[in-house]
Every structure is written in structure tokens, then in C-alpha cells.
Design an enzyme around this catalytic site. Sequence first.
Site, mmCIF file in Angstrom:
data_model
loop_
_atom_site.group_PDB
_atom_site.id
_atom_site.type_symbol
_atom_site.label_atom_id
_atom_site.label_comp_id
_atom_site.label_asym_id
_atom_site.label_seq_id
_atom_site.Cartn_x
_atom_site.Cartn_y
_atom_site.Cartn_z
ATOM 1 N N ASP A 93 -40.602 -75.189 64.910
ATOM 2 C CA ASP A 93 -42.009 -75.466 64.625
ATOM 3 C C ASP A 93 -42.473 -74.421 63.604
ATOM 4 O O ASP A 93 -41.723 -73.509 63.251
ATOM 5 C CB ASP A 93 -42.833 -75.458 65.911
ATOM 6 N N SER A 94 -43.707 -74.542 63.129
ATOM 7 C CA SER A 94 -44.168 -73.645 62.065
ATOM 8 C C SER A 94 -44.803 -72.381 62.613
ATOM 9 O O SER A 94 -45.120 -71.466 61.872
ATOM 10 C CB SER A 94 -45.202 -74.367 61.221
ATOM 11 N N GLY A 95 -45.012 -72.336 63.907
ATOM 12 C CA GLY A 95 -45.727 -71.211 64.496
ATOM 13 C C GLY A 95 -47.193 -71.525 64.741
ATOM 14 O O GLY A 95 -47.880 -70.801 65.459
ATOM 15 N N GLY A 96 -47.681 -72.618 64.143
ATOM 16 C CA GLY A 96 -49.104 -72.957 64.233
ATOM 17 C C GLY A 96 -49.604 -73.104 65.657
ATOM 18 O O GLY A 96 -50.656 -72.580 66.012
ATOM 19 N N PHE A 97 -48.844 -73.804 66.477
ATOM 20 C CA PHE A 97 -49.315 -74.099 67.826
ATOM 21 C C PHE A 97 -49.563 -72.819 68.625
ATOM 22 O O PHE A 97 -50.601 -72.655 69.264
ATOM 23 C CB PHE A 97 -48.310 -75.001 68.558
ATOM 24 N N ASP A 145 -49.774 -76.287 60.281
ATOM 25 C CA ASP A 145 -50.935 -77.171 60.377
ATOM 26 C C ASP A 145 -52.098 -76.435 61.027
ATOM 27 O O ASP A 145 -51.933 -75.329 61.546
ATOM 28 C CB ASP A 145 -50.594 -78.466 61.138
ATOM 29 N N GLN A 187 -52.600 -84.934 61.642
ATOM 30 C CA GLN A 187 -53.612 -84.425 62.574
ATOM 31 C C GLN A 187 -54.796 -85.389 62.611
ATOM 32 O O GLN A 187 -54.728 -86.474 62.058
ATOM 33 C CB GLN A 187 -54.043 -83.012 62.152
ATOM 34 N N GLY A 214 -51.218 -82.363 67.622
ATOM 35 C CA GLY A 214 -52.531 -82.381 68.248
ATOM 36 C C GLY A 214 -52.673 -83.346 69.405
ATOM 37 O O GLY A 214 -53.787 -83.668 69.824
ATOM 38 N N ASP A 264 -40.614 -83.385 71.864
ATOM 39 C CA ASP A 264 -40.243 -82.082 72.414
ATOM 40 C C ASP A 264 -41.292 -81.689 73.428
ATOM 41 O O ASP A 264 -42.444 -82.105 73.329
ATOM 42 C CB ASP A 264 -40.213 -80.998 71.318
ATOM 43 N N CYS A 302 -27.166 -89.109 89.637
ATOM 44 C CA CYS A 302 -27.274 -88.220 88.484
ATOM 45 C C CYS A 302 -25.938 -87.519 88.238
ATOM 46 O O CYS A 302 -25.333 -86.992 89.168
ATOM 47 C CB CYS A 302 -28.377 -87.187 88.723
ATOM 48 N N CYS A 304 -25.345 -84.724 86.683
ATOM 49 C CA CYS A 304 -25.429 -83.298 86.338
ATOM 50 C C CYS A 304 -24.711 -82.414 87.355
ATOM 51 O O CYS A 304 -24.477 -82.804 88.489
ATOM 52 C CB CYS A 304 -26.890 -82.867 86.162
ATOM 53 N N CYS A 307 -26.516 -81.990 90.751
ATOM 54 C CA CYS A 307 -26.432 -83.117 91.684
ATOM 55 C C CYS A 307 -25.003 -83.358 92.161
ATOM 56 O O CYS A 307 -24.789 -83.886 93.252
ATOM 57 C CB CYS A 307 -27.008 -84.380 91.045
ATOM 58 N N HIS A 333 -30.759 -80.043 85.880
ATOM 59 C CA HIS A 333 -31.051 -81.402 86.348
ATOM 60 C C HIS A 333 -32.187 -82.054 85.556
ATOM 61 O O HIS A 333 -32.067 -83.206 85.124
ATOM 62 C CB HIS A 333 -31.390 -81.424 87.838
#
Length: 375
Positions: A93-97, A145, A187, A214, A264, A302, A304, A307, A333
Site C-alpha cells: 500500500d502507499s502508507g496513506g491508510f 490517496d 475514492q 475508502g 486484502d 478443512c 489445513c 484441522c 486455519h
Amino acid sequence: MSEAIRFRIDYRDGAVRAGTLSTAHGDVATPAFLPVGTRGTVRTLDSRDLVEAGVQIVLANTYHLMLRPGADVVESLGGLHRFMGWDRPILTDSGGFQVFSLEPKVDEDGVVFRSAYDGSEVRLTPEEAVVIQERLGPDIAMVLDVLVGLPAPVETVRGAMQRTLRWAERALETHRRSDQALFGIVQGGTEIDLRLESAAATAALGFSGFGIGGLSVGEGAEDRNAVLEAVVGELPEVKPRYVMGLGDTEGVLDAVERGCDLFDCVWPTRLARHGKVLSPYGDYSIRRAEFAGDGAPIDEECPCLTCRRYTRAYLRHLHTTGEMLGPRLLSVHNLTYTLGMLAESREAIAAGGFAAYRSALLAKRASGPSERPLR
Ligand SMILES: [Zn+2]
């Protein structure tokens, strides 16, 4: 812009699609989920765990990595793939969040914020966000952003959206690395007209893919779905669409249904650390007293490690005693479940049966196993 990535649509089922995203570090079959490796690690898991859980691409946070250990350190060690010991695709990510959650000073040039690590003042501009991500070396970088907390006055949302567009142009002009793709970000809050304007203008800039930002900030599913429908209609058909911050089963299926490709979220792993299990039979806490003597796994079907090998009684014991293995086993899991749900979605899309798959899974999750009513 050179083509650092390629995206091909393999199957269509109405508006729903399944594709292949090709990068210098391999292919990603979509729809796909990116676990969040906040500080260059998906907490408690190593690369082998991620591969076994079916992870094809991970997200790492520029904000954290630029502060610790620093983009120069990562670059000098051969880039993020080598630093993390992960040879498959990476998106940063750009770091914005993170930065905007710190209530930074924002002007047309960029943002100024205080480092959560040492309190020092740090400046981030659209250009620097690109340069830092070029040094980190992911396959896909995101533009910086402008985020606003909702609800906010329409004029505030419009201003942030328009500034995001101006910053996107500056990011594109700065971006040089030919083996890395840069995605724009749509956005506009929950205002449909702003979203349409943002999507059309961001698409016109010619990015290799598009984040839809957003969302998942407390808006209702109806608002979110309306935004996704509007935005998707304005984005080019043959470029990947990435819904940022979305990771719950119902939300992801809604977005896949509307033609989105990448997702994500910290959700599956964060919940795991708090003892919460995700499953086709609904989500529940492993800490519940009724599991104290339960000799069955979380999910018989499952595949994994958790499990295959461990009982609910043992997992509950690990979580109630605060053992480190507890979060790790539930993370394994929960990621296997989430990635499996997307792999099954892809198979259903290929067979022309996504709607049936979706409604069957949602019904199963709403009912829960009859012998074990959940929540
Ligand atoms: Zn499992």
C-alpha cells in the site's frame, strides 16, 4: 507506462470474472485474497505457512517499512521479496491508510505526521510514496490517496477525491520502475456521483490496475455494493480491480459478484489472534466453554495443518492460557478458509455456477451445524 503485469480474464459468469494476474514473481489466479503482512510479516506465520494456506500474493505496509527498518535497508538487502523470504508476488500500500489514521497535517503537497515509533515528524508526498515503494520493490505499488473519515460533508469528500486525482498524476509522472506496476485508487466515499467521477478520471490516467479505497470503514453493505457497482462500470474491463480493506466472507462474495478481483484485509489473521474461528458453518470464538472437552477439529473438511492435527479442546486451551501457538494455528486455519473460499469461487465461476455457490455458502454459514448452534 510499461507492462510490469499482465491481466487476462479466463472465465466469465455474467458480471463475475476469474482471471490470471501475471507478475515477475509468478501468476495469481483471481479472485484472490491478499493477507496483510503489516511489518513485512503476516503475524505468526512464515512463508511456508502462507504457501501451504494457498496464499499467492501478500500485502506489506509501506508506512511501517519506511519507518522500520527503512526503505534504504530493505533495498540494500535486495528488496522486499528477499528481505521477507517470500518469492511470490507482493503488493505494497502507499502508507496513506495508516498515515491518515494518525490525523496528519495535509496540504496540496503531501502529508506530515508523527512516527508511531519515535514521535519524529515525517513528510510523505505522492512522489515520495512512489520512490519508497520503488526501493522496497513489490510487484505492485499503490498511489498515495487522500482519506476522509465518514460521515463527512460532501464537499470534504469531493475535495479529498479531487486531490487524490491530482496526486495520482504526480505519482504516475514519478514512477520509473519497469518491473513494478502502479495502481490508481478510486475514492469518493459513499457518494455515487463522486465515485463515478473518480473512477472515470482515474481510469483515464491509464494505470495498470485500480484500487477501490475508502470502503469497509463502517458503511453498510448496501452502500458499499452500490459504490462497487458504480465504480466497476467506469473501470476498464481488462484491468484488475482491487477492493482495499475487504476480507469478510459476505463482503468478499458481494464484491466478487460485482466483478472485483483482489481483496486484502487484516480480518482473518487479526480475528485468529483473538481466538475467533472463520468457517463455512459460521464464525465463532474458540474460547467458548463448550469446546473444553471437544475432541473434533474446527472443520473436518478443512485441509489445513490445524484441522488435520488439532482438536477444538486443544485450540481452546492454547487461547485461554495465552500460548503463542494458539494465534498461529488459528491464523493458519482462518487464512486457509478464506483462500479456499476464493479458490472455490473461481471454480464456480469457471463452471458458470457462482451464484449457486455463493447462496449455498451463505445459507450454510447462516444456519451453522445443527448439533452445534453458533452464536
Ligand atoms: Zn482448518
